[in-house]
Motif scaffolding. Structure first.
Motif, mmCIF file in Angstrom:
data_model
loop_
_atom_site.group_PDB
_atom_site.id
_atom_site.type_symbol
_atom_site.label_atom_id
_atom_site.label_comp_id
_atom_site.label_asym_id
_atom_site.label_seq_id
_atom_site.Cartn_x
_atom_site.Cartn_y
_atom_site.Cartn_z
ATOM 1 N N ARG A 104 32.367 43.424 22.036
ATOM 2 C CA ARG A 104 32.884 43.160 23.386
ATOM 3 C C ARG A 104 31.847 43.484 24.439
ATOM 4 O O ARG A 104 31.635 42.720 25.378
ATOM 5 C CB ARG A 104 34.162 43.972 23.646
ATOM 6 N N LEU A 105 31.180 44.620 24.291
ATOM 7 C CA LEU A 105 30.249 45.075 25.316
ATOM 8 C C LEU A 105 28.948 44.286 25.364
ATOM 9 O O LEU A 105 28.370 44.114 26.429
ATOM 10 C CB LEU A 105 29.941 46.563 25.107
ATOM 11 N N VAL A 106 28.492 43.811 24.203
ATOM 12 C CA VAL A 106 27.199 43.125 24.143
ATOM 13 C C VAL A 106 27.358 41.608 24.177
ATOM 14 O O VAL A 106 26.711 40.918 24.964
ATOM 15 C CB VAL A 106 26.402 43.564 22.889
ATOM 16 N N MET A 107 28.203 41.079 23.330
ATOM 17 C CA MET A 107 28.265 39.626 23.171
ATOM 18 C C MET A 107 29.082 38.911 24.238
ATOM 19 O O MET A 107 28.826 37.740 24.516
ATOM 20 C CB MET A 107 28.783 39.264 21.776
ATOM 21 N N THR A 108 30.031 39.589 24.844
ATOM 22 C CA THR A 108 30.788 38.938 25.924
ATOM 23 C C THR A 108 29.872 38.535 27.077
ATOM 24 O O THR A 108 29.901 37.373 27.507
ATOM 25 C CB THR A 108 31.951 39.832 26.398
ATOM 26 N N PRO A 109 29.021 39.438 27.584
ATOM 27 C CA PRO A 109 28.120 39.007 28.659
ATOM 28 C C PRO A 109 27.111 37.958 28.209
ATOM 29 O O PRO A 109 26.766 37.061 28.989
ATOM 30 C CB PRO A 109 27.409 40.289 29.097
ATOM 31 N N VAL A 110 26.645 38.037 26.969
ATOM 32 C CA VAL A 110 25.704 37.029 26.471
ATOM 33 C C VAL A 110 26.367 35.656 26.486
ATOM 34 O O VAL A 110 25.802 34.679 26.994
ATOM 35 C CB VAL A 110 25.195 37.381 25.052
ATOM 36 N N ALA A 111 27.576 35.581 25.951
ATOM 37 C CA ALA A 111 28.296 34.306 25.928
ATOM 38 C C ALA A 111 28.596 33.815 27.341
ATOM 39 O O ALA A 111 28.510 32.613 27.620
ATOM 40 C CB ALA A 111 29.585 34.439 25.116
ATOM 41 N N ALA A 112 28.920 34.733 28.243
ATOM 42 C CA ALA A 112 29.214 34.343 29.629
ATOM 43 C C ALA A 112 27.981 33.784 30.325
ATOM 44 O O ALA A 112 28.072 32.780 31.052
ATOM 45 C CB ALA A 112 29.773 35.538 30.397
ATOM 46 N N VAL A 113 26.825 34.409 30.109
ATOM 47 C CA VAL A 113 25.580 33.882 30.702
ATOM 48 C C VAL A 113 25.276 32.507 30.155
ATOM 49 O O VAL A 113 24.936 31.577 30.913
ATOM 50 C CB VAL A 113 24.405 34.859 30.448
ATOM 51 N N LEU A 114 25.409 32.337 28.842
ATOM 52 C CA LEU A 114 25.162 31.023 28.240
ATOM 53 C C LEU A 114 26.128 29.978 28.801
ATOM 54 O O LEU A 114 25.723 28.857 29.134
ATOM 55 C CB LEU A 114 25.273 31.101 26.725
ATOM 56 N N CYS A 115 27.392 30.340 28.911
ATOM 57 C CA CYS A 115 28.396 29.422 29.449
ATOM 58 C C CYS A 115 28.067 29.042 30.892
ATOM 59 O O CYS A 115 28.081 27.864 31.254
ATOM 60 C CB CYS A 115 29.774 30.055 29.359
ATOM 61 N N GLY A 116 27.762 30.036 31.718
ATOM 62 C CA GLY A 116 27.426 29.753 33.116
ATOM 63 C C GLY A 116 26.218 28.854 33.256
ATOM 64 O O GLY A 116 26.214 27.922 34.063
ATOM 65 N N ALA A 117 25.196 29.125 32.451
ATOM 66 C CA ALA A 117 23.998 28.281 32.502
ATOM 67 C C ALA A 117 24.318 26.857 32.065
ATOM 68 O O ALA A 117 23.840 25.886 32.669
ATOM 69 C CB ALA A 117 22.897 28.885 31.628
ATOM 70 N N ALA A 118 25.134 26.709 31.025
ATOM 71 C CA ALA A 118 25.517 25.372 30.559
ATOM 72 C C ALA A 118 26.301 24.621 31.630
ATOM 73 O O ALA A 118 26.101 23.414 31.838
ATOM 74 C CB ALA A 118 26.312 25.456 29.262
ATOM 75 N N VAL A 119 27.191 25.319 32.330
ATOM 76 C CA VAL A 119 27.969 24.690 33.410
ATOM 77 C C VAL A 119 27.028 24.218 34.523
ATOM 78 O O VAL A 119 27.172 23.092 35.031
ATOM 79 C CB VAL A 119 29.055 25.646 33.956
#
Length: 124
Positions: A104-119
């Protein structure tokens, strides 16, 4: 803006691919992935980590192509980039509700950054 987001996306996904390669090779980082149930992944999840590297490479090619940074073109790049963003949005939610606190602490922000960049790339 889309080009910068695509570079951020690519750098992040390369880091994630290296992480998955280490998991596939038996690194004791399993608490950060695949639900966090294992310190070292069992064979099936190691294979899943190896396959994810190929998927990430495809994601990077699509996002970089949509941003005009690599020679990938076609009308399908826009919908594909939105599909990647949706996949990563789901990944963000799944990581956020993981039973594994490290995940939760590490991969949630990683996935969120990837998602935001993709958007951002999809909008560009």
């Amino acid at each position: 803006m889309a080009a910068t987001a695509a570079v951020i996306f690519s750098g992040s996904i390369i880091g994630l691919a290296l992480f998955q390669a280490n998991l596939a090779a038996g690194a004791p980082w399993g608490r950060l992935a695949w639900g966090g149930q294992y310190q070292r992944l069992p064979l099936g999840l190691r294979i899943g980590s190896a396959v994810s590297i190929l998927i990430y490479a495809g994601f990077a090619a699509i996002v970089l192509g949509k941003a005009g940074l690599v020679a990938v073109s076609g009308d399908w790049l826009g919908p594909a980039t939105w599909g990647i963003a949706a996949f990563l949005a789901l990944g963000t939610v799944m990581n956020a509700i993981s039973r594994s606190m490290p995940e939760r602490l590490v991969m949630t922000p990683v996935a969120a950054v990837l998602c935001g960049a993709a958007v951002i790339v999809a909008l560009g």
